[in-house]
Design a protein around this motif. Structure first.
Motif, short mmCIF file in Angstrom:
data_model
loop_
_atom_site.label_atom_id
_atom_site.label_comp_id
_atom_site.label_asym_id
_atom_site.label_seq_id
_atom_site.Cartn_x
_atom_site.Cartn_y
_atom_site.Cartn_z
N ALA A 1 0.84 -1.20 0.00
CA ALA A 1 0.00 0.00 0.00
C ALA A 1 0.88 1.25 0.00
O ALA A 1 2.09 1.17 0.17
CB ALA A 1 -0.91 -0.01 1.23
N GLN A 2 0.25 2.37 -0.17
CA GLN A 2 0.96 3.65 -0.16
C GLN A 2 1.28 4.06 1.28
O GLN A 2 0.44 3.90 2.16
CB GLN A 2 0.11 4.74 -0.81
N PRO A 3 2.47 4.60 1.51
CA PRO A 3 2.76 5.12 2.86
C PRO A 3 1.89 6.34 3.15
O PRO A 3 1.34 6.94 2.22
CB PRO A 3 4.24 5.49 2.79
N ILE A 4 1.77 6.68 4.42
CA ILE A 4 0.91 7.79 4.80
C ILE A 4 1.76 8.94 5.35
O ILE A 4 2.85 8.73 5.86
CB ILE A 4 -0.14 7.35 5.84
N ALA A 5 1.23 10.15 5.26
CA ALA A 5 1.91 11.33 5.77
C ALA A 5 1.42 11.69 7.17
O ALA A 5 2.08 12.42 7.90
CB ALA A 5 1.70 12.51 4.83
N SER A 6 0.23 11.18 7.53
CA SER A 6 -0.34 11.46 8.84
C SER A 6 -1.34 10.35 9.17
O SER A 6 -2.00 9.81 8.27
CB SER A 6 -1.05 12.81 8.82
N LEU A 7 -1.47 10.04 10.46
CA LEU A 7 -2.45 9.04 10.87
C LEU A 7 -3.88 9.58 10.78
O LEU A 7 -4.84 8.82 10.87
CB LEU A 7 -2.16 8.55 12.29
N GLU A 8 -4.02 10.89 10.58
CA GLU A 8 -5.34 11.51 10.48
C GLU A 8 -5.64 12.03 9.08
O GLU A 8 -6.51 12.89 8.91
CB GLU A 8 -5.45 12.69 11.47
N GLU A 9 -4.97 11.53 8.07
CA GLU A 9 -5.13 12.11 6.74
C GLU A 9 -6.43 11.72 6.03
O GLU A 9 -6.75 12.27 4.99
CB GLU A 9 -3.92 11.80 5.86
N GLY A 10 -7.18 10.76 6.54
CA GLY A 10 -8.48 10.44 5.96
C GLY A 10 -8.48 9.34 4.92
O GLY A 10 -9.54 8.98 4.42
N THR A 11 -7.34 8.76 4.59
CA THR A 11 -7.30 7.67 3.62
C THR A 11 -7.61 6.35 4.34
O THR A 11 -7.57 6.26 5.57
CB THR A 11 -5.91 7.56 2.97
N ALA A 12 -7.92 5.33 3.56
CA ALA A 12 -8.19 4.01 4.14
C ALA A 12 -6.95 3.50 4.87
O ALA A 12 -7.06 2.92 5.97
CB ALA A 12 -8.60 3.03 3.04
N GLU A 13 -5.77 3.72 4.30
CA GLU A 13 -4.53 3.27 4.93
C GLU A 13 -4.32 3.94 6.28
O GLU A 13 -3.96 3.30 7.26
CB GLU A 13 -3.32 3.56 4.02
N ALA A 14 -4.57 5.25 6.35
CA ALA A 14 -4.39 6.00 7.61
C ALA A 14 -5.41 5.55 8.64
O ALA A 14 -5.08 5.42 9.83
CB ALA A 14 -4.50 7.49 7.35
#
Length: 188
Positions: free
Chosen positions: A18-31
């Motif tokens: 999956a794609q890495p995230i920039a924030s745990l609150e960014e709103g993506t499914a991964e986050a």
């Protein structure tokens, strides 16, 4: 290299593909998956073994309230406690105790507790960070990919890494000798 919760989750996401995230609150499914599964996975992994970097001892404060039955004294547990290893009077082990109602009950007037506590991510040694990333990848795999065979494979990899990490961690202390073993005392 000190890692944050975000960096650990991003590495696990990369292992899943999956794609890495920039924030745990960014709103993506991964986050969202990372934010919801990370704290429980971290605490479960810290609790499963008396890791040298996450173990400590402290003298507990005795409470005024006494237990209803079975023990004479009640003690306040530390706020960052994940798991009790042992309790003793003057040393870290040797007394009978019970954890009940968020307190430690014992007959000793003073208690020294040996316990596992929640450690800041930047204090994780590399062998533990690697196991945590692998465990997170296994946890993240099913909700993100719906591929159960891949999730099982990632869990097997995480279990193998956990065995190796426990071995490495256990080599960081002197091996405890056998004490008060009946067969040894019979031999004289």
């Amino acid at each position: 290299m000190a890692l944050s919760a975000l960096a650990l989750c991003s590495r696990a996401l990369l292992k899943v593909g999956a794609q890495p995230i920039a924030s745990l609150e960014e709103g993506t499914a991964e986050a969202e998956v990372a934010a919801n599964l990370y704290p429980g996975a971290r605490d479960a992994l810290l609790s499963c073994h008396p890791w040298s970097f996450a173990s400590g001892q402290m003298c507990l404060n005795r409470l005024d309230a006494v237990p209803v039955a079975d023990f004479a004294y009640s003690f306040q547990l530390p706020t960052n406690l994940l798991r009790v290893i042992s309790a003793g009077s003057g040393q870290g082990r040797g007394i009978h105790y019970r954890i009940q109602e968020g307190r430690l009950h014992a007959d000793a007037e003073a208690v020294t507790l040996t316990y596992v506590f929640r450690v800041a991510e930047m204090e994780f040694p590399p062998f533990f960070a690697g196991v945590l990333v692998s465990r997170l990848a296994a946890e993240f795999c099913l909700p993100l990919t719906e591929n159960s065979s891949r999730a099982e494979m990632l869990m097997r990899i995480a279990e193998a890494e956990l065995r190796q990490a426990r071995l490495l961690d256990s080599q960081q202390q002197t091996v405890r000798g056998i004490e008060d073993f009946p067969l040894l005392s019979v031999r004289g």
